[in-house]
Structures are given as C-alpha cells and as structure tokens.
Design an enzyme around this catalytic site. Structure first.
Site, PDB file in Angstrom:
ATOM      1  CB  SER A  46      36.572  70.417   2.774  1.00  0.00           C
ATOM      2  OG  SER A  46      37.575  69.504   2.387  1.00  0.00           O
ATOM      3  CD  GLU A  47      37.273  65.116   5.086  1.00  0.00           C
ATOM      4  OE1 GLU A  47      36.368  65.721   4.485  1.00  0.00           O
ATOM      5  OE2 GLU A  47      37.840  64.090   4.628  1.00  0.00           O
ATOM      6  CG  ASN A  48      40.658  70.656   4.738  1.00  0.00           C
ATOM      7  OD1 ASN A  48      39.581  70.393   4.229  1.00  0.00           O
ATOM      8  ND2 ASN A  48      41.451  71.585   4.265  1.00  0.00           N
TER       9      ASN A  48
END
Lengths: 193, 232
Positions: A46-48
């Site tokens: 997840s890119e966060n």
C-alpha cells in the site's frame, strides 16, 4: 447482466502469481485481496508505506497508526515492513512491484504490468472505453489489461482486444457500450468466476 | 548532544509568520502533527502555503487551517473528504497545485538532501508536465521537477529524544521523515520524549541533525478516518 464488482475483483485475482508484490488501488482493486487463489503467496503493497498488508483488524484491535492508501484500518502480515513515502514510490517507480491494479499517477508512470478494474460505463450509461479521453490524463499509454463488468480487454496499439466476455453478455452489447475501437476475435471465451 | 527540546507548542512555533511556506507530515489523518496544526489554526497568522499529501477533513487535521481561512495555497496529492476545502478551491479563494504523490515525496526529499531538481516519469504527457523541461533517457521521457523551498516543516513522530532523534510507528511514518530538514526550521511533535541516550541508535529513523525543535504532547486524538474491521 455482467459481473458484479466482487466478480471483477475475483477475475483479476486469477492474474496473481505466487511471489508477486502487488499494489492494489482504491475501489474495486481493494476487493482483489479477498480472492487470492489458494496456494498463491502474494505480498500486497500500500503506497502510504507498508509491504505485506494483511486483513482488516478484528473489532477493537484497530490501530490509528496502521492504515492502507484508502485510509482504512489494516493489520500487517508476518514479514511486513513499514517505510516512508519516498521508498514506497521508489518501489513502484523502480519497477520492483510486479503488478498494479489501477492506481495513482506515480503507479501508472512506471509499472510495466497494470490492470484496470472498472465498470464499462459511467452511471449515465456512457462508455468509459473511448477513442480519446475526455477527462484530464493521469498517465499515457500505461495500461495493459482492463477487466470490466462486461469483458476482459487487452489494450493494444490497434484498439481494445476482447479476450473474454461476461456470462450472458453478447458481443453486440460490448460493442454498444464501447466508444473506442474494438478488436473482436472469432472466439471469445466466457469469464470464469 | 545538542538539546532540541522545547516545552510548549508556542515555543515550538516561534518565528512562524503569515505568508510562510509550511511542510506538514501525514497521510490522511495518519501521522499528522495534530497539535501543531491546531495551534496554527488558533494563531493570528495566515496566508500560508501548505505542502502536504492531503487536506485533512473538515473538523480535523489540515482541515482546521482551511476552516480558519489560514491557507492561500495548497500543494498536495489527494484533496477529497473536505467540503470547506472544496468550497474554497471552487470559489478560487485558494490556489491548489496537485502533484503526483511520489513526486511530492521526492520534492521534499530533494530539499532535505540538497538536490535542486530531479527527473521523474510520473506525469509525463499530462497536465502535470505543462511548462516543465522534458528529457529522454534510454528511450523514455521524464520531466524535471524542482525541490521545494519551505520555511517550516511540521512533523509527527512516535518517539524522540532531547537531541531530536526520531522513531516513527507503522504507516504514520509516510512523509514525516522526508520533511525533516527540508525547511529552514523543522519542528517535531512526539508522543514520547525521552532523555538523550535512551533510544537505541540502531533504531533511529531520522537523526537529530534534521530536527531543530522537539516537544512532547501527552494527549493525542489520533482520529481514524475509515474504521474498517473484519466481519465477525
């Protein structure tokens, strides 16, 4: 008829291969995690800032410091790691992620393997598969495959190549709802979900 | 080591003036410097340019600054979930620059690391590339993005020591480490502030050299934006 959003996710899950690092976008792509075929080992990014995203927490175990890119509470898988946003997008831009299912602009600029999950038409019934985009672009010629409620299509230089069609959906219907150029092979198998 | 500890949020924000550019850490409401933001919203200063991934929600996070009409320009990546922000944007009361999230991260990091500009593929062929230099490397096109120039970085860490060393927790790390040292002054708020020497040097995520002021906040709301649990 056509596929439900869950069935679109289930069809995309068939593209997963063991050992893949996979980034799932927000919306239908998020559902793909629910349909990982048995025996297939996947690490979701997840890119966060997490690699190895596990299931949603049990009630009462939510942690405000642990969310996915859709801002939902999550849990880590065994072997997960956390990192800053520069490393996260470096993973994507640097082509370390094997598969992206829809996603943000940085994702589309650099992944070689992008699948888009979407409904074939907008709520007004207008085609979303077009000759030219009418909305501002977030990426140029970046998508490889599209799975909609009506069909699985590959994006080629010549147009949208129909690979599979949803059960009960005939070619005329796909044609009616596709504004862009279609390539229609002689035989088109049904989507198995 | 040098002592970076301050005791109050007002000391932490000393020197902030109207019209300054601020970097604010966080993704959604996760890992935001919620106490620094609240103090800014209650201050007499305004007309800030804010660099942050998101714009908060109406009554929490960066949303408090929009609610108090403190922002004149917002540089971010995703700006949904905030009606007042949307109103100000559509009424052209604020200028909004949308930047791909990986580019935003790298523009902070470039400022931190002394790199004036860098080439990235993100945004090529889109509105993001308008007016920017394009160069081809190995058959692929990239656009030139500049490092940010900013006055204050406001970040949130989990633990810190009095020398300014920081440790983050979970996905609350996000943009925070990239903004440390990327502005003239960096202020960190932490949940737990320990004496210098209490943290294992092997476990430090951000060395204290990137942090100018650090202070502890005993009470955190840490609001969850989308509480999602398994069906039982």
């Amino acid at each position: 008829m056509g596929l439900t959003k869950n069935q679109i996710a289930k069809r995309i899950a068939q593209e997963l291969q063991s050992g893949y690092y996979v980034n799932l976008g927000i919306g239908i792509p998020t559902l793909v995690a629910n349909y990982v075929p048995e025996g297939i080992e996947i690490a979701f990014q997840s890119e966060n800032g997490i690699l190895g995203m596990g299931p949603f927490p049990m009630p009462g175990e939510e942690d405000p410091d642990l969310i996915n890119a859709g801002k939902q509470t999550i849990t880590p898988q065994l072997g997960a790691s956390y990192f800053d946003s520069s490393i996260s997008f470096g993973m994507i831009r640097g082509k370390h992620i094997d598969l992206t299912v829809l996603g943000a602009m940085d994702l589309v600029a650099s992944s070689d393997n992008i699948i888009v999950a979407m409904m074939h038409t907008n709520p007004k019934g207008e085609s979303k598969l077009r000759t030219e985009c009418t909305l501002p672009l977030t990426g140029v010629r970046c998508v490889k495959r599209i799975v909609t409620d009506l069909a699985v299509l590959d994006v080629t230089k010549e147009g949208f190549l129909i690979k599979e069609r949803a059960k009960g959906v005939d070619i005329e219907e796909i044609k009616r709802f596709t504004q862009g150029k279609l390539i229609i092979p002689d035989e088109i198998p049904e989507i198995q979900v | 080591m040098f002592r970076k500890k301050v005791d109050t949020v007002h000391e932490a924000l000393e020197g902030i003036q109207s019209g300054m550019t601020l970097m604010l850490g966080g993704f959604g409401l996760c890992g935001i410097p919620e106490n620094l933001i609240r103090a800014l919203a209650e201050s007499s200063h305004k007309d800030f340019c804010c660099i942050s991934a998101n714009a908060g929600v109406d009554d929490f996070g960066l949303g408090l600054l929009f609610g108090a009409q403190k922002v004149k320009k917002m540089i971010g990546s995703y700006v949904g979930e905030n009606e007042e922000f949307e109103r100000q944007m559509l009424a052209k009361e604020i200028e909004v620059i949308l930047t791909p999230m990986g580019t935003l991260a790298e523009k902070c990091r470039a400022a931190q690391m002394g790199i004036p500009a860098f080439f990235t593929p993100a945004g090529y062929g889109t509105e993001v590339a308008e007016g920017k230099e394009i160069r081809e490397f190995n058959g692929k096109n990239y656009l030139l993005e500049m490092a940010y120039a900013s006055d204050f970085s406001l970040v949130k860490a989990w633990k810190g020591d009095e020398s300014g060393n920081l440790i983050f927790r979970g996905t609350a790390r996000n943009f925070n480490p990239l903004m440390c040292g990327a502005s003239t002054i960096t202020v960190a708020e932490v949940e737990e502030l320990v004496p210098t020497g209490s943290l294992d040097p092997n476990q430090i995520h951000t060395p204290g050299i990137f942090v100018d002021r650090i202070f502890q906040v005993s009470r955190y709301e840490k609001r969850i934006e989308r509480r999602t649990v398994q069906n039982t």
